[in-house]
Design an enzyme around this catalytic site. Sequence first.
Site, PDB file in Angstrom:
ATOM      1  N   THR A 154     -66.722  -1.164  -9.763  1.00 41.04           N
ATOM      2  CA  THR A 154     -67.733  -0.126  -9.623  1.00 41.04           C
ATOM      3  C   THR A 154     -68.193  -0.101  -8.169  1.00 41.04           C
ATOM      4  O   THR A 154     -68.453  -1.138  -7.570  1.00 41.04           O
ATOM      5  CB  THR A 154     -68.947  -0.404 -10.533  1.00 41.04           C
ATOM      6  N   GLU A 182     -70.850   1.749  -5.286  1.00 42.23           N
ATOM      7  CA  GLU A 182     -72.063   2.519  -5.022  1.00 42.23           C
ATOM      8  C   GLU A 182     -71.807   3.365  -3.783  1.00 42.23           C
ATOM      9  O   GLU A 182     -71.419   2.829  -2.742  1.00 42.23           O
ATOM     10  CB  GLU A 182     -73.231   1.580  -4.745  1.00 42.23           C
TER      11      GLU A 182
END
Length: 170
Positions: free
Chosen positions: A119, A121
């Site tokens: 993941t 950001e």
Amino acid sequence: MILTGRQIEAAIDAAEIVIRPFDPSRMNPNSYNYTLGRHLKFAEGVLDARREVIWHSVTIGHEGYVLVPGRLYLASTAEVIGSDTYVTSLIGRSSLGRLGLFVQVTADLGHQGAVHCWTLELAVVQPLRVVTGMPLGQVSFWRTAGSVTTYSGMYGQTSAPTPFWPPSLA
């Protein structure tokens, strides 16, 4: 101690590091360039850390997707990356930083034993078009000192890419 590009390649050959798919042309002196996956998530309005966030999902089309300032995006690596032997660290690329894209500002350190699509950001300071498969950042691998406790959570060793958080994206 950080691994050099040649040590990363040797560790891949020895099955100590997983980068799948692997492209030797994306190797750097002490890192590997990971690429942007096909999906983004973002939330609108005021986020409240005490409440569940409602995420909107977007699939990046052939024309790309324009990120806008003032919005946090979650994305994922196109590659499955990780190691039981080394610690991963994912950061952005300076070339994209000069365009105002900030990647992995707060959560760049991975755990030994976590092998998945990571993941990411993303935040921008001006509108910026991103495209699936573009080199987005770099992953480096570090040796640890002391006894090791490997990660055993939901993002451990898998035979297929694990959807990034939040799991509802897949």
